[in-house]
Scaffold this active site. Structure first.
Site, PDB file in Angstrom:
ATOM      1  N   ASP A 280      -4.798  -8.110   8.746  1.00 54.33           N
ATOM      2  CA  ASP A 280      -4.419  -8.893   7.566  1.00 54.33           C
ATOM      3  C   ASP A 280      -3.038  -9.538   7.696  1.00 54.33           C
ATOM      4  OD1 ASP A 280      -3.256  -6.364   7.460  1.00 54.33           O
ATOM      5  OD2 ASP A 280      -3.061  -6.420   5.290  1.00 54.33           O
ATOM      6  N   ASP A 282       0.059  -8.353   8.254  1.00 52.94           N
ATOM      7  CA  ASP A 282       1.336  -7.809   7.787  1.00 52.94           C
ATOM      8  C   ASP A 282       2.066  -6.987   8.851  1.00 52.94           C
ATOM      9  OD1 ASP A 282      -0.421  -5.725   7.627  1.00 52.94           O
ATOM     10  OD2 ASP A 282      -0.009  -5.215   5.532  1.00 52.94           O
ATOM     11  N   ARG A 283       1.356  -6.587   9.909  1.00 55.98           N
ATOM     12  CA  ARG A 283       2.029  -5.801  10.956  1.00 55.98           C
ATOM     13  C   ARG A 283       2.469  -6.674  12.116  1.00 55.98           C
ATOM     14  NH1 ARG A 283      -0.787   0.069  11.667  1.00 55.98           N
ATOM     15  NH2 ARG A 283      -0.736   0.573   9.455  1.00 55.98           N
TER      16      ARG A 283
HETATM   17  C1  G1P Z   1      -0.462   3.562   7.506  1.00 61.66           C
HETATM   18  C2  G1P Z   1       0.972   3.573   7.978  1.00 61.66           C
HETATM   19  C3  G1P Z   1       1.886   3.161   6.843  1.00 61.66           C
HETATM   20  C4  G1P Z   1       1.458   1.809   6.306  1.00 61.66           C
HETATM   21  C5  G1P Z   1      -0.007   1.832   5.932  1.00 61.66           C
HETATM   22  C6  G1P Z   1      -0.520   0.457   5.537  1.00 61.66           C
HETATM   23  O1  G1P Z   1      -0.619   4.489   6.458  1.00 61.66           O
HETATM   24  O2  G1P Z   1       1.338   4.835   8.480  1.00 61.66           O
HETATM   25  O3  G1P Z   1       3.201   3.140   7.299  1.00 61.66           O
HETATM   26  O4  G1P Z   1       2.216   1.453   5.188  1.00 61.66           O
HETATM   27  O5  G1P Z   1      -0.791   2.280   7.044  1.00 61.66           O
HETATM   28  O6  G1P Z   1      -0.394  -0.480   6.569  1.00 61.66           O
HETATM   29  P1  G1P Z   1      -1.203   5.976   6.673  1.00 61.66           P
HETATM   30  O7  G1P Z   1      -2.540   5.813   7.346  1.00 61.66           O
HETATM   31  O8  G1P Z   1      -0.241   6.671   7.591  1.00 61.66           O
HETATM   32  O9  G1P Z   1      -1.253   6.585   5.311  1.00 61.66           O
HETATM   33 ZN    ZN Z   2      -2.117  -4.672   7.722  1.00 61.16          ZN
END
Ligand code: G1P
Ligand code: ZN
Length: 544
Positions: A280, A282-283
Site C-alpha cells: 500500500d 507506506d513502507r
Molecule cells: C507491523 C509492524 C508495525 C506497523 C504495522 C503496520 O505490525 O510491526 O510497526 O506499524 O505492521 O504496517 P505488527 O504485525 O508487528 O503488529
Molecule cells: Zn503498508
C-alpha cells in the site's frame, strides 16, 4: 435512490489489530462480513450526513468488489460525497493526503499492507479520521463493540460505478468524484523536496537509481514522480504494474522479499541508490551500492540531516519512534536537544504528537518513516528524502551511513520473526516471559546485566489515553535491549517478533554483520522465551 435495510447477524472476530481489520479474502467474502464491519464503522462515527469520505485501496484482489459495496453503503448512510482514486487505487500516504487536502470527514483504506494478495490471501480495511491518520483505539474499540451487536446494514440500490473515468457525478443525494490518485501526492512531494536539484543530479548521472514497486500500488506513483517528473530512465522502476496478487509475492520491502533489488545492490552493477515499497506504499526499504540501511538507522539519519531538506530547513520540533525501534534516533535528538518520544507499535500512536506539533519526523523499525506532511508513514517520501540527501551531500549512501555511525555510534539491530506459531504456544511464551519479569533486574548474563524488565505501557501525553501490554522489554545496563511482542497484523496463528539491539561506540567495530555482533543476545532471547524449543523450529522465518 432506493435504500434497503438488510438484516444481519454479528461475526465475532471483527476486532481491528495494529492497522485495521485484516483477514483472509475468503473471510471477507462471507455474506455480510464486509458490510457488517463497514456499517459498524459508520454507526460509530456520529453524524455523517452530507460528509465527505475518501475511498481507495492498494488494488489487491477484492479491492474493486469492496469499493462497489462501500459506495452503495456510503450513499445509503447519508454521506454527501465520496472521493475515490481512479481504478479504486490510492496508496495509504496518498489517501492520508487527500483526506487532509480536501478536508474530508475521514477515509476508508482497503489494504492488508505487506501481506500477500489473491483469492486465498489477505484483505484488509481501516478507517482514517479527518487528520488523515489511522483511527485511534477509542474508535477501533467502538467499531468492534458495534460489530458485536449489529442487526442490520444499509445499502443503496445503485448500479456499479465506473471507477476508471475521472470526474464527478451526482447520484441521488451523493456526489461521487473519481480523481487521479497520483497528482495531489506528486504536488505534495514537490512542496517538500528540492526537485530541481534532484532533476540535475539524475540527468547528470550523479544519481542512478532502481525502485522496486513489488507489483503493488507505488508503481504509478514512482513512474510519475521518478520517471516523468524527475527524468529517471523508465527502467529505474521495476515491477511497476499493480497486480491483484502482487505477482504471487509478499509485497514487503525487505532483503528477503525484495530479493531482485537486493541482489543487484550488492553486485558490481549496483546503481547509486535502490529502494522498494510495500503493498500500500507506506513502507520503504533503503539501500545504496553495497549497503542496506536498517529502518532504525534510516530514521536517525533523516533526523540528523533534515535541515538539508527544504521543508525541514528550520529544524525539527521533535522526533518519535515506536518502542521496538532502535535507539539510534534518540542519540540524534539528544545531540540536537529536541524531544524524542517512544510510542507503541503502530502509526496511530504518532497522530496526536504530529497534530500538536510536538514532532516533525517519526518512524518504526518495520520499514516505516514519515513526517508531519501526512498522518501515515510514507514510502516514496522516504525515497525522495534519501535522494535529496545524496544530491545535497554529494556522497554515496554507504558514506552517509558510515559518517553517521562515526558521529553517533552504531545501534546494531535486528528483528527475528517466527510466523504462524500456534496461538496457544505463542500466548504461553508471552505469559511465561511476563512471569519472569520481576526476577530479571539485577541478573547478569555474560557482560549484560539486566537494568529493567517490564511490559511497555504508554500514556498519550495529549489525550491521556493508556495503552497497556505493548511488548515485553528487557533493558541492560549497557543500553542493549531485547524486546518481545506478538504481531497485531497477521492472519494465521500468531507471529512472535523478537527485536534485539546493542550499541557500539567504537568505529573500528562498526562494520560487523548484525547477526554475528548480536549472537549472544540472540541466544539469550531464545533462553528466555524458548520459541525454538517450544515450536520445534530451528530458525526464524524472517530476519530483518
Ligand atoms: C507491523 C509492524 C508495525 C506497523 C504495522 C503496520 O505490525 O510491526 O510497526 O506499524 O505492521 O504496517 P505488527 O504485525 O508487528 O503488529
Ligand atoms: Zn503498508
Amino acid at each position: 435512490m432506493q435504500i434497503e435495510t438488510i438484516p444481519t447477524t454479528p461475526y465475532n472476530d471483527q476486532n481491528p489489530g495494529t492497522s485495521g481489520l485484516r483477514k483472509k479474502v475468503k473471510v471477507f467474502q462471507q455474506p455480510g462480513y464486509l458490510e457488517n464491519f463497514v456499517q459498524s464503522i459508520f454507526d460509530s462515527l456520529g453524524d455523517i450526513s452530507n460528509k465527505t469520505l475518501v475511498l481507495g485501496g492498494d488494488g489487491r484482489y477484492f479491492n474493486r468488489v469492496a469499493i462497489q459495496i462501500i459506495i452503495k453503503m456510503a450513499a445509503a448512510n447519508g454521506f454527501g460525497e465520496l472521493i475515490i482514486g481512479q481504478g479504486g487505487l490510492l496508496s495509504t500516504p496518498a489517501a492520508s493526503n487527500i483526506i487532509r487536502k480536501y478536508q474530508a470527514f475521514g477515509g476508508l483504506i482497503l489494504s492488508a499492507s505487506h501481506n500477500p494478495g489473491g483469492p486465498d490471501e489477505d484483505f484488509g480495511i481501516k478507517y482514517n479520521v479527518s487528520n488523515g491518520g489511522p483511527a485511534s483505539e477509542t474508535y477501533t474499540e467502538a467499531f468492534y463493540e458495534r460489530s458485536q451487536a449489529i442487526t442490520e446494514y444499509k445499502t443503496a440500490n445503485l448500479q456499479d460505478i465506473d471507477l476508471d473515468s475521472i470526474g464527478s457525478q451526482q447520484i441521488g443525494t451523493i456526489k461521487i468524484t473519481i480523481i487521479d490518485p497520483v497528482s495531489d501526492y506528486a504536488e505534495l512531494m514537490q512542496s517538500i523536496f528540492d526537485f530541481n536539484l534532484l532533476k540535475q543530479s539524475i540527468s547528470s548521472g550523479y544519481i542512478t537509481l532502481l525502485f522496486d514497486a513489488m507489483s503493488a500500488i507505488t508503481g504509478p506513483y514512482a513512474k510519475r514522480i521518478l520517471v516523468d517528473i524527475l527524468g529517471a530512465s523508465p527502467e529505474s522502476v521495476i515491477n511497476a504494474e499493480p497486480l491483484e496478487d502482487f505477482g504471487g509475492h509478499h509485497p514487503d520491502p525487505n532483503l528477503a522479499h525484495a530479493h531482485e533489488l537486493a541482489e543487484l545492490m550488492f553486485s558490481e552493477k549496483a546503481p547509486t541508490f535502490g529502494a522498494a515499497s510495500d503493498g500500500d506504499g507506506d513502507r520503504n526499504m533503503i539501500t545504496g551500492s553495497n549497503i542496506f540501511v536498517t529502518p532504525s538507522d534510516s530514521l536517525a539519519i533523516l533526523a540528523a540531516n533534515a535541515h538539508l531538506i527544504p521543508a525541514y530547513s528550520k529544524g525539527l520540533s521533535g522526533v518519535a519512534r515506536s518502542m521496538p525501534t532502535s535507539q539510534a534516533v534518540d542519540r540524534v535528538a539528544a545531540k540536537y536537544n529536541i524531544p524524542c518520544y517512544e510510542t507503541p507499535t503502530g502509526w496511530k500512536f504518532f497522530g496526536n504528537l504530529l497534530d500538536e506539533g510536538k514532532i516533525t519526523l517519526c518512524g518504526e523499525e518495520s520499514f516505516g518513516t514519515g513526517s508531519d506532511h501526512v498522518r501515515e508513514k510514507d514510502g516514496l517520501w522516504a525515497v525522495l528524502f534519501w535522494l535529496n540527501l545524496i544530491a545535497v551531500r554529494r556522497q554515496p549512501v554507504i558514506d552517509i551511513v558510515h559518517d553517521h555511525w562515526q558521529k553517533f555510534g552504531r545501534d546494531i539491530y535486528c528483528r527475528h520473526d517466527y510466523e504462524a506459531v500456534e496461538t496457544p504456544i505463542a500466548n504461553s511464551i508471552v505469559e511465561d516471559l511476563r512471569k519472569q519479569l520481576p526476577t530479571l533486574p539485577g541478573q547478569t548474563f555474560g557482560e549484560y546485566t539486566v537494568k529493567y524488565a517490564d511490559e511497555f505501557c504508554y500514556e498519550d501525553s495529549i489525550d491521556g489515553s493508556i495503552s497497556k501490554n505493548q511488548g515485553i522489554r528487557i533493558g541492560f545496563e549497557n543500553g542493549s535491549r531485547i524486546v518481545f511482542r506478538l504481531s497485531g497484523t497477521g492472519t494465521v496463528g500468531a507471529t512472535l517478533r523478537i527485536y534485539i539491539e546493542r550499541f557500539e561506540h567504537d568505529a573500528s567495530q562498526h562494520n560487523q554483520d548484525a547477526q554475528i555482533a548480536l549472537a549472544f543476545l540472540i541466544d539469550l532471547a531464545e533462553q528466555l522465551c524458548e520459541v525454538k524449543k517450544r515450536t520445534g523450529r530451528t530458525e526464524p522465518d524472517v530476519i530483518t
